[in-house]
Design a protein around this motif. Structure first.
Motif, PDB file in Angstrom:
ATOM      1  N   GLY A 103       0.792  -1.221   0.000  1.00 49.58           N
ATOM      2  CA  GLY A 103       0.000   0.000   0.000  1.00 49.58           C
ATOM      3  C   GLY A 103       0.824   1.270   0.000  1.00 49.58           C
ATOM      4  O   GLY A 103       0.282   2.366  -0.162  1.00 49.58           O
ATOM      5  N   PHE A 104       2.152   1.147   0.201  1.00 49.18           N
ATOM      6  CA  PHE A 104       3.012   2.326   0.164  1.00 49.18           C
ATOM      7  C   PHE A 104       2.974   2.902  -1.249  1.00 49.18           C
ATOM      8  O   PHE A 104       3.154   2.175  -2.232  1.00 49.18           O
ATOM      9  N   PRO A 105       2.731   4.211  -1.409  1.00 47.30           N
ATOM     10  CA  PRO A 105       2.623   4.783  -2.756  1.00 47.30           C
ATOM     11  C   PRO A 105       3.910   4.628  -3.557  1.00 47.30           C
ATOM     12  O   PRO A 105       5.005   4.922  -3.060  1.00 47.30           O
ATOM     13  N   LEU A 106       3.786   4.175  -4.781  1.00 47.26           N
ATOM     14  CA  LEU A 106       4.958   4.039  -5.639  1.00 47.26           C
ATOM     15  C   LEU A 106       5.628   5.388  -5.885  1.00 47.26           C
ATOM     16  O   LEU A 106       6.854   5.461  -6.033  1.00 47.26           O
ATOM     17  N   ALA A 107       4.843   6.455  -5.917  1.00 44.90           N
ATOM     18  CA  ALA A 107       5.438   7.783  -6.098  1.00 44.90           C
ATOM     19  C   ALA A 107       6.343   8.141  -4.931  1.00 44.90           C
ATOM     20  O   ALA A 107       7.399   8.750  -5.109  1.00 44.90           O
ATOM     21  N   ASP A 108       5.941   7.756  -3.713  1.00 39.36           N
ATOM     22  CA  ASP A 108       6.784   8.013  -2.544  1.00 39.36           C
ATOM     23  C   ASP A 108       8.027   7.137  -2.575  1.00 39.36           C
ATOM     24  O   ASP A 108       9.119   7.573  -2.183  1.00 39.36           O
ATOM     25  N   LEU A 109       7.881   5.889  -3.028  1.00 37.95           N
ATOM     26  CA  LEU A 109       9.041   5.013  -3.145  1.00 37.95           C
ATOM     27  C   LEU A 109      10.033   5.592  -4.150  1.00 37.95           C
ATOM     28  O   LEU A 109      11.241   5.619  -3.893  1.00 37.95           O
ATOM     29  N   GLU A 110       9.528   6.067  -5.259  1.00 36.85           N
ATOM     30  CA  GLU A 110      10.430   6.655  -6.250  1.00 36.85           C
ATOM     31  C   GLU A 110      11.099   7.911  -5.703  1.00 36.85           C
ATOM     32  O   GLU A 110      12.284   8.156  -5.953  1.00 36.85           O
ATOM     33  N   ARG A 111      10.381   8.682  -4.927  1.00 35.06           N
ATOM     34  CA  ARG A 111      10.966   9.870  -4.294  1.00 35.06           C
ATOM     35  C   ARG A 111      12.111   9.486  -3.361  1.00 35.06           C
ATOM     36  O   ARG A 111      13.158  10.135  -3.355  1.00 35.06           O
ATOM     37  N   VAL A 112      11.930   8.398  -2.610  1.00 31.45           N
ATOM     38  CA  VAL A 112      12.976   7.925  -1.698  1.00 31.45           C
ATOM     39  C   VAL A 112      14.192   7.449  -2.482  1.00 31.45           C
ATOM     40  O   VAL A 112      15.336   7.795  -2.163  1.00 31.45           O
ATOM     41  N   VAL A 113      13.967   6.652  -3.521  1.00 32.62           N
ATOM     42  CA  VAL A 113      15.069   6.092  -4.296  1.00 32.62           C
ATOM     43  C   VAL A 113      15.815   7.198  -5.047  1.00 32.62           C
ATOM     44  O   VAL A 113      17.053   7.187  -5.122  1.00 32.62           O
ATOM     45  N   ALA A 114      15.085   8.160  -5.588  1.00 32.13           N
ATOM     46  CA  ALA A 114      15.731   9.283  -6.267  1.00 32.13           C
ATOM     47  C   ALA A 114      16.586  10.084  -5.298  1.00 32.13           C
ATOM     48  O   ALA A 114      17.676  10.563  -5.638  1.00 32.13           O
ATOM     49  N   VAL A 134       8.379  -7.083   0.421  1.00 29.02           N
ATOM     50  CA  VAL A 134       7.110  -6.427   0.675  1.00 29.02           C
ATOM     51  C   VAL A 134       6.328  -7.266   1.680  1.00 29.02           C
ATOM     52  O   VAL A 134       6.222  -8.494   1.524  1.00 29.02           O
ATOM     53  N   VAL A 135       5.795  -6.617   2.716  1.00 33.13           N
ATOM     54  CA  VAL A 135       5.008  -7.317   3.731  1.00 33.13           C
ATOM     55  C   VAL A 135       3.591  -6.757   3.740  1.00 33.13           C
ATOM     56  O   VAL A 135       3.329  -5.667   3.220  1.00 33.13           O
ATOM     57  N   GLY A 136       2.687  -7.514   4.335  1.00 36.55           N
ATOM     58  CA  GLY A 136       1.281  -7.122   4.349  1.00 36.55           C
ATOM     59  C   GLY A 136       1.028  -5.854   5.140  1.00 36.55           C
ATOM     60  O   GLY A 136       1.825  -5.448   5.991  1.00 36.55           O
ATOM     61  N   ARG A 137      -0.111  -5.245   4.875  1.00 32.94           N
ATOM     62  CA  ARG A 137      -0.494  -4.027   5.577  1.00 32.94           C
ATOM     63  C   ARG A 137      -0.531  -4.283   7.085  1.00 32.94           C
ATOM     64  O   ARG A 137      -1.049  -5.288   7.537  1.00 32.94           O
ATOM     65  N   GLY A 138       0.044  -3.331   7.833  1.00 30.79           N
ATOM     66  CA  GLY A 138       0.047  -3.434   9.271  1.00 30.79           C
ATOM     67  C   GLY A 138       1.204  -4.208   9.864  1.00 30.79           C
ATOM     68  O   GLY A 138       1.359  -4.269  11.076  1.00 30.79           O
ATOM     69  N   HIS A 139       2.055  -4.815   9.005  1.00 31.18           N
ATOM     70  CA  HIS A 139       3.181  -5.601   9.503  1.00 31.18           C
ATOM     71  C   HIS A 139       4.445  -4.775   9.683  1.00 31.18           C
ATOM     72  O   HIS A 139       5.401  -5.239  10.304  1.00 31.18           O
ATOM     73  N   LEU A 140       4.499  -3.596   9.109  1.00 37.88           N
ATOM     74  CA  LEU A 140       5.518  -2.603   9.430  1.00 37.88           C
ATOM     75  C   LEU A 140       4.959  -1.244   9.025  1.00 37.88           C
ATOM     76  O   LEU A 140       3.886  -1.162   8.431  1.00 37.88           O
ATOM     77  N   ASP A 141       5.671  -0.175   9.365  1.00 35.13           N
ATOM     78  CA  ASP A 141       5.172   1.174   9.127  1.00 35.13           C
ATOM     79  C   ASP A 141       5.799   1.758   7.864  1.00 35.13           C
ATOM     80  O   ASP A 141       6.930   2.235   7.879  1.00 35.13           O
ATOM     81  N   ARG A 142       5.120   1.600   6.751  1.00 30.95           N
ATOM     82  CA  ARG A 142       5.455   2.199   5.467  1.00 30.95           C
ATOM     83  C   ARG A 142       6.743   1.655   4.840  1.00 30.95           C
ATOM     84  O   ARG A 142       6.689   0.805   3.973  1.00 30.95           O
TER      85      ARG A 142
END
Length: 338
Positions: A103-114, A134-142
């Motif tokens: 559920g983590f936004p791909l746009a935010d992931l790309e922002r982190v990697v960039a 990748v883990v299920g929702r609620g198994h870690l924070d973002r």
């Protein structure tokens, strides 16, 4: 408005199949690609040069992942580089493992990697291996990031507690507490505006110059969790000497000082991500200070204290003329600041 599946990280992005391949080639390699990483082998092979090899590993779980002055990606690169730098090493390569919540936004992931890619370019290093889970929702924070750094310690560099002796001077390269207070203010929504900005930065160039031009650098420490006070206590305990610090000489910015007074937080225990402490022989302290101040990351460097014979204590000469005993940080007033 509901989020489309193509806009978020899915469990399938971590199953090793088509979506994993698309994530690795279409996002990670697009930002982090280099000759070693693009070989896509199970282990990276690279030269390290002459000297001793230094290796460090760290995990970054900061909350929130985006903050004034940086984000978890920049922090992961700079934090790992700094662990190598204060050990006397020239950073060469990093690995990066991403743990991502579904559920983590791909746009935010790309922002982190960039951001990681930009930090690597600025530091002159490369990420040569990685992993994504990748883990299920609620198994870690973002998103969490684990890194390993590899560097080379040049011949002749010898840093350690064994070298510290009475008379040595204690220096820091600038204002303390910026990172911890910026993260705290962002997390809690205190609304201090743009006055609080993290000091997140890679320190290897300034530390490298000190080691290249001075023989009297005895020890360096980056002042992350627990801040100056905790690092000073660890140094004193491990070397069997006392450290005497001067409160009036310790640099703290007006924004951090005001926020700390309002919140009842001691800036000496706040985390930093672009500050380090150096213990230097007395005859080279002033030259070390000048070298620090000649660097952008050391413009407000100060000599803040002295090593004296003792039994592992840290004393602070207060602005009012008294003496305060500093100990290790107790508790967790600022959880997840790195």
């Amino acid at each position: 408005m509901p989020t489309h599946n193509e806009d978020i990280v899915l469990l399938a992005h971590g199953d090793g199949g088509r979506l994993t391949h698309e994530l690795v080639t279409g996002l990670f390699l697009r930002h982090l690609g280099n000759r070693v990483l693009e070989a896509m082998t199970d282990a990276a092979a690279f030269p390290v040069g002459e000297g001793r090899m230094a290796v460090t590993t760290d995990s970054f779980v900061i909350d929130p992942p985006f903050f004034p002055g940086g984000d978890i990606g920049k922090l992961a690169v700079c934090g790992t580089v700094n662990d190598l730098a204060v050990s006397g090493a020239e950073p060469r390569y990093l690995t990066a493992a991403f743990l991502i919540e579904e559920g983590f936004p791909l746009a935010d992931l790309e922002r982190v990697v960039a951001s990681m890619a930009a930090a690597c370019r600025d530091a002159g290093i490369e990420i040569v291996a990685g992993d994504t889970k990748v883990v299920g929702r609620g198994h870690l924070d973002r998103i969490f990031i684990n890194t390993t750094g590899v560097g080379v310690i040049p011949a002749g560099v010898d840093l350690g507690y064994h070298r510290i002796s009475p008379g040595d001077r204690i220096l820091v390269n600038g204002n303390l507490g910026d990172h911890g207070m910026a993260v705290l203010a962002t997390r809690e929504g205190f609304g201090f505006g743009d006055r609080l900005v993290s000091d997140c930065a890679a320190l290897h160039r300034i530390t490298g110059r000190l080691l290249a031009e001075l023989e009297g650098v005895k020890l360096m420490r980056d002042l992350t969790r627990g801040g100056l006070a905790t690092s000073a206590k660890e140094i004193a305990t491990s070397s069997g000497v006392d450290l005497w610090l001067s409160e009036t000489d310790i640099p703290v910015g007006a924004g951090v000082k005001g926020a700390a007074e309002m919140l009842g937080v001691d800036p000496l225990y706040l985390a930093n991500e672009g500050k380090f402490l150096a213990v230097v022989a007395p005859g080279e302290a002033e030259k070390a200070l000048a070298l620090m101040r000649a660097d952008e990351l050391g413009r407000n460097a100060r000599i803040i204290g002295e090593v004296k014979a003792g039994a592992g204590n840290v004393f602070l000469k207060t602005a009012l003329g008294g003496t305060k005993y500093l100990d290790l940080l107790a508790g967790a007033p600022l959880p997840r600041i790195c």
